[in-house]
Write a protein that holds these residues in place. Structure first.
Motif, short mmCIF file in Angstrom:
data_model
loop_
_atom_site.label_atom_id
_atom_site.label_comp_id
_atom_site.label_asym_id
_atom_site.label_seq_id
_atom_site.Cartn_x
_atom_site.Cartn_y
_atom_site.Cartn_z
N SER A 80 0.31 -3.56 -13.58
CA SER A 80 1.20 -2.61 -14.26
C SER A 80 1.29 -1.35 -13.41
CB SER A 80 0.59 -2.27 -15.63
OG SER A 80 1.12 -1.05 -16.08
N VAL A 81 2.52 -0.87 -13.23
CA VAL A 81 2.68 0.32 -12.40
C VAL A 81 1.95 1.51 -13.03
CG1 VAL A 81 4.40 1.98 -11.58
CG2 VAL A 81 4.76 -0.47 -11.24
N ALA A 82 2.03 1.63 -14.35
CA ALA A 82 1.29 2.70 -15.03
C ALA A 82 -0.18 2.30 -15.10
CB ALA A 82 1.85 2.91 -16.43
N SER A 83 -1.01 3.14 -14.54
CA SER A 83 -2.43 2.82 -14.43
C SER A 83 -3.15 3.06 -15.76
CB SER A 83 -3.02 3.73 -13.36
OG SER A 83 -4.38 3.50 -13.22
N ALA B 139 -11.98 3.25 -15.55
CA ALA B 139 -13.10 2.93 -14.66
C ALA B 139 -13.39 4.09 -13.69
CB ALA B 139 -12.80 1.65 -13.89
N GLN B 140 -12.33 4.81 -13.29
CA GLN B 140 -12.55 5.96 -12.39
C GLN B 140 -13.34 7.05 -13.12
OE1 GLN B 140 -8.44 6.71 -11.67
NE2 GLN B 140 -8.31 5.40 -9.86
N VAL B 141 -13.00 7.26 -14.39
CA VAL B 141 -13.71 8.30 -15.15
C VAL B 141 -15.17 7.88 -15.35
CG1 VAL B 141 -13.84 9.51 -17.36
CG2 VAL B 141 -11.63 9.17 -16.28
N LYS C 20 5.56 9.79 -20.21
CA LYS C 20 6.69 10.05 -19.29
C LYS C 20 7.03 8.79 -18.51
CE LYS C 20 5.76 14.74 -17.74
NZ LYS C 20 4.41 15.15 -17.47
N GLU C 21 5.98 8.22 -17.91
CA GLU C 21 6.20 7.12 -16.97
C GLU C 21 6.89 5.92 -17.59
OE1 GLU C 21 1.97 6.64 -15.76
OE2 GLU C 21 2.91 6.18 -13.85
N ILE C 22 6.41 5.53 -18.76
CA ILE C 22 6.91 4.24 -19.25
C ILE C 22 7.91 4.37 -20.39
CG2 ILE C 22 4.90 2.91 -18.48
CD1 ILE C 22 4.01 2.82 -21.42
N GLN D 121 -6.86 4.11 -6.90
CA GLN D 121 -6.86 2.73 -7.35
C GLN D 121 -6.53 1.81 -6.18
OE1 GLN D 121 -5.80 -0.95 -8.21
NE2 GLN D 121 -3.99 0.29 -7.89
N SER D 122 -5.40 2.08 -5.54
CA SER D 122 -4.90 1.18 -4.50
C SER D 122 -5.67 1.31 -3.20
CB SER D 122 -3.43 1.49 -4.20
OG SER D 122 -3.32 2.81 -3.70
N GLY D 123 -6.24 2.49 -2.98
CA GLY D 123 -6.89 2.74 -1.70
C GLY D 123 -5.90 2.87 -0.56
N GLU D 124 -4.63 3.01 -0.89
CA GLU D 124 -3.60 3.06 0.16
C GLU D 124 -2.68 4.27 0.01
OE1 GLU D 124 -3.69 1.15 2.63
OE2 GLU D 124 -4.80 -0.61 1.97
N GLY E 144 -1.79 11.81 -9.02
CA GLY E 144 -1.38 11.22 -10.30
C GLY E 144 -2.55 10.98 -11.23
N THR E 145 -2.58 9.78 -11.76
CA THR E 145 -3.63 9.41 -12.70
C THR E 145 -5.02 9.55 -12.09
OG1 THR E 145 -2.26 7.98 -14.05
CG2 THR E 145 -4.56 7.34 -13.84
N ALA E 146 -5.14 9.17 -10.84
CA ALA E 146 -6.44 9.27 -10.17
C ALA E 146 -6.87 10.73 -10.08
CB ALA E 146 -6.37 8.63 -8.79
N TYR E 147 -5.89 11.62 -9.93
CA TYR E 147 -6.21 13.07 -9.90
C TYR E 147 -6.77 13.49 -11.27
CZ TYR E 147 -5.30 18.10 -10.06
OH TYR E 147 -5.41 19.46 -10.24
N SER F 267 1.23 1.94 -5.72
CA SER F 267 0.75 2.12 -4.36
C SER F 267 1.75 2.91 -3.52
CB SER F 267 0.49 0.74 -3.73
OG SER F 267 -0.16 0.87 -2.52
N VAL F 268 1.60 4.23 -3.55
CA VAL F 268 2.59 5.11 -2.91
C VAL F 268 2.20 5.34 -1.46
CG1 VAL F 268 3.77 7.33 -3.11
CG2 VAL F 268 3.07 6.13 -5.16
N THR F 269 2.73 4.50 -0.59
CA THR F 269 2.30 4.54 0.81
C THR F 269 3.19 5.42 1.67
OG1 THR F 269 3.48 2.47 1.06
CG2 THR F 269 1.11 2.32 0.79
C1 F6R Z 1 0.24 6.63 -12.91
C2 F6R Z 1 -0.16 6.11 -11.63
C3 F6R Z 1 -0.05 7.00 -10.45
C4 F6R Z 1 -1.25 6.76 -9.50
C5 F6R Z 1 -1.07 7.57 -8.21
C6 F6R Z 1 -2.24 7.39 -7.28
O1 F6R Z 1 0.10 5.69 -13.92
O2 F6R Z 1 -0.56 4.99 -11.50
O3 F6R Z 1 0.03 8.34 -10.81
O4 F6R Z 1 -2.42 7.13 -10.14
O5 F6R Z 1 0.10 7.16 -7.57
O6 F6R Z 1 -2.41 6.05 -6.94
P1 F6R Z 1 -3.77 5.51 -6.37
O7 F6R Z 1 -4.77 5.61 -7.45
O8 F6R Z 1 -3.47 4.09 -5.99
O9 F6R Z 1 -4.13 6.37 -5.20
#
Ligand code: F6R
Length: 611
Positions: free
Chosen positions: A400-403, A409-411, A490-492, A351-354, A304-307, A607-609
């Motif tokens: 916020s679910v949308a990062s 900060a990642q960039v 799209k997300e929000i 972001q979540s590390g999970e 996602g965003t981290a990608y 946090s998509v675990t």
């Molecule tokens: C979009 C968003 C997601 C996360 C993705 C990875 O706003 O937040 O696309 O970037 O689920 O999550 P992390 O960074 O926690 O690995």
């Protein structure tokens, strides 16, 4: 993805569980429930929809008890409904279970238990755990032993909180591939998927590792490994502010987090760069000249965003440090038998590390002896703990679910890592480094400027609110930032939007352009300006409305497009970060005008675990 909370102590559990769930709702919000032990029996309340439905139910059904578990759900198996909500219980209410994750072999276990007479009422995988626990327990195994037996049997990912009618003083937790923390209080203890859920109650936490089980009573916490040996665990003191996980007067967490960006960037820069030093301080991270000599392949993997932040990293490292980098989404990387060995560096961003896929990518890399550097926000998360090196972005809790702030900060982390590698490998002169440092140092002020002048984004959001299709276009870094801008919308705002490399439009997607299609063109890369301008002309000729996001002073663009949002002028490396804040604000104001649930958009969870 699904939030778990648990309490055992001398206070009334329901309000503590509800308080915890309210802080975890960003992890899932299609239903919620609590199970509370009142000393003799377990009482259950659950409701489809947001937590407020459960709160109303609780007002009308005052349940009491000093131990309990709670859950807020993001549906995987079975639609959101009262019956599919957690906690799940065995038929005679002996066992209650909350679960985050997926039990992959639940069908097989369900069939076996059904043949033994167990009656399933929900479509969930989790109910299997409740019945299987009940089965082992009724065979005469104790509470803890039954948990161990269940864990031997189930496959997949889980964080579990379990209570048993016969043990009013005990709460058991277990984890594999899903986060779980244990909070240590005075005469009371907690479990939670994430720290904010218990931060009002305690700052002392233990992180549970994979395959560990914790037996929690009001005055004790015992952690066991999979071989049932007790393990010692250092306590972790949470030092961030509770306010960081509160809205602080903003309408939405997203807006608050957008506003936090200048400070976050400032903080990370002040730790990593000193005015009088020609190097980045990557203390503790093995990326020195000698380490880099041993690396001949770099992957950047995330979701996602981290990608998207990872893509920026790839662009910079290739362009400045001249090292080839492969960037991949973790869900693809993990199944393609990537080429990995001790000469590979895998950079994971999360972001979540999970995130389940990113964590698995890390594990595959480690199994193949690659080095792993993690760019992570959540301190103590699984990815942070399992990576060889960690670059913490220190953005504070992102609710916020949308990062937004984590992406920025990642960039910035990517830029710092790139500068570091470039200096170590002699690809950058001191003068170039000083210029890049000055550019980075100007970022916080320039981001602030964008945030303060957000009137344009808000006005244009109202103007284009009825757009059916939106295209974000750009070249070079602008294209990568377009992807992020498009994802936010799209997300929000639930508007269909696509990001395209501007030069790629005429290879197909231009067929979609018709009267009033909205095109948002990013124009921060001056060397590519004329090229993108040609693409703007192509879409304008086909009836598109165009908003340009351009650098201050670029007056020539005005006559070519319908609207312009100007951003402070900056170098090519940092201008896209600034422009991205504009797209965050635009998405925010479109969503606000449309009245969507900005912090908890439909179908999503933080946090998509699960895979
Ligand atoms: C979009 C968003 C997601 C996360 C993705 C990875 O706003 O937040 O696309 O970037 O689920 O999550 P992390 O960074 O926690 O690995």
């Amino acid at each position: 993805m699904c939030g778990i909370v648990g309490y055992i102590g001398s206070k009334q559990a329901p309000s503590i569980l509800m308080e915890g769930l309210s802080k975890l709702e960003y992890r899932g919000y299609d239903s919620a429930g609590i199970a509370v032990h009142d000393g003799t029996k377990i009482n259950l309340l659950k409701a489809q929809g947001k937590l407020v439905n459960l709160a109303k139910m609780l007002e009308n059904n005052q349940i009491q008890g000093k131990a309990g578990i709670g859950h807020t759900r993001w549906a995987t198996h079975g639609a959101p409904s009262d019956i599919n909500s957690h906690p799940h219980m065995s038929e005679d209410r002996m066992i209650a279970v909350v679960h985050n994750g997926i039990i992959e072999n639940y069908m097989e276990i369900k069939e076996e238990l059904s043949a033994k007479g167990y009656r399933f009422v929900s479509e969930t995988d989790t109910e299997t755990v409740a019945h299987l626990m009940d089965y082992y327990y009724k065979q005469g195994h104790g509470f803890l032993e039954s948990v161990f037996m269940v864990l031997e049997r189930i496959e997949g990912a889980y964080a579990l909180g379990i209570i048993c009618k016969d043990y009013p003083d005990t709460l058991i937790a277990a984890r594999k591939n899903c986060p779980l923390v244990i909070g240590k209080g005075q005469g009371e203890n907690f479990i939670a998927s994430d720290i904010p859920a218990i931060l009002h109650r305690t700052r002392e936490v233990y992180f549970l590792n994979d395959n560990e089980v914790a037996v929690i009573k009001k005055d004790s916490i015992d952690i066991f490994d999979r071989d049932k040996n007790k393990v010692d665990r250092d306590i972790f003191h949470v030092n961030w502010d509770i306010d960081a996980a509160e809205k602080g007067g903003y309408d939405h967490f997203m807006l608050k987090e957008i506003n936090e960006q200048p400070k976050i960037v400032q903080d990370v820069l002040s730790i990593r760069m000193k005015e009088d030093e020609d190097e980045i301080n990557l203390e503790g991270i093995s990326l020195r000249k000698d380490d880099l000599k041993n690396i001949d392949r770099i992957y950047i993997v995330a979701c996602g965003t981290a990608y998207h932040a990872g893509l920026v990293g790839k662009y910079l490292i290739e362009r400045i440090a001249r090292i080839p980098v492969v960037a991949d989404v973790a869900s693809e990387f993990r199944y393609k038998d990537p080429i990995l060995d001790e000469r590979t560096l895998l950079i994971v961003v999360s972001q979540s590390g999970e995130t389940a896929d990113t964590l698995e990518a890390l594990r595959i890399a480690k199994r193949n002896k690659a080095r792993v550097l993690a760019i992570v926000n959540a301190v103590g998360s699984s990815i942070a703990r399992e990576a060889d090196d960690v670059f913490y972005i220190l953005a504070g809790p992102e609710i916020s679910v949308a990062s937004t702030k984590a992406f920025t900060a990642q960039v910035v982390a990517m830029e710092l890592i790139c500068l570091h590698i470039s200096m170590e490998t002699g690809k950058m002169t001191k003068a170039e480094f000083s210029a890049a440092r000055a550019e980075l140092n100007s970022l916080p002020g320039r981001i602030s400027e964008v945030i303060q002048k957000c009137g344009e984004e808000s006005k244009l959001a109202e103007k284009y609110i009825n757009s059916k299709n939106v295209f974000y276009i750009g070249r070079g870094l602008d294209y990568l930032i377009s992807m992020e801008g498009s994802l936010k919308l799209k997300e929000i705002a639930y508007l269909h939007s696509e990001a395209y490399a501007a030069g790629e439009l005429k290879h197909g997607p231009i067929a979609m352009i018709e009267d009033s299609t909205l095109v948002i063109a990013m124009l921060t890369q001056e060397e590519l300006f004329e090229k993108t301008l040609s693409n703007i002309k192509e879409v304008k000729a086909r009836g598109a409305k165009v908003i340009a996001i351009a650098l201050n002073g670029n007056d020539s663009i005005k006559s070519q497009v319908d609207d312009v949002i100007y951003v402070p002028r900056s170098g090519w490396m940092t201008a896209p970060i600034i422009a991205n804040v504009t797209t965050q604000l635009f998405a925010y104001y479109v969503a606000k005008a449309l009245g969507t649930d900005i912090d908890q958009p439909r179908n999503l969870a933080k946090s998509v675990t699960v895979e």
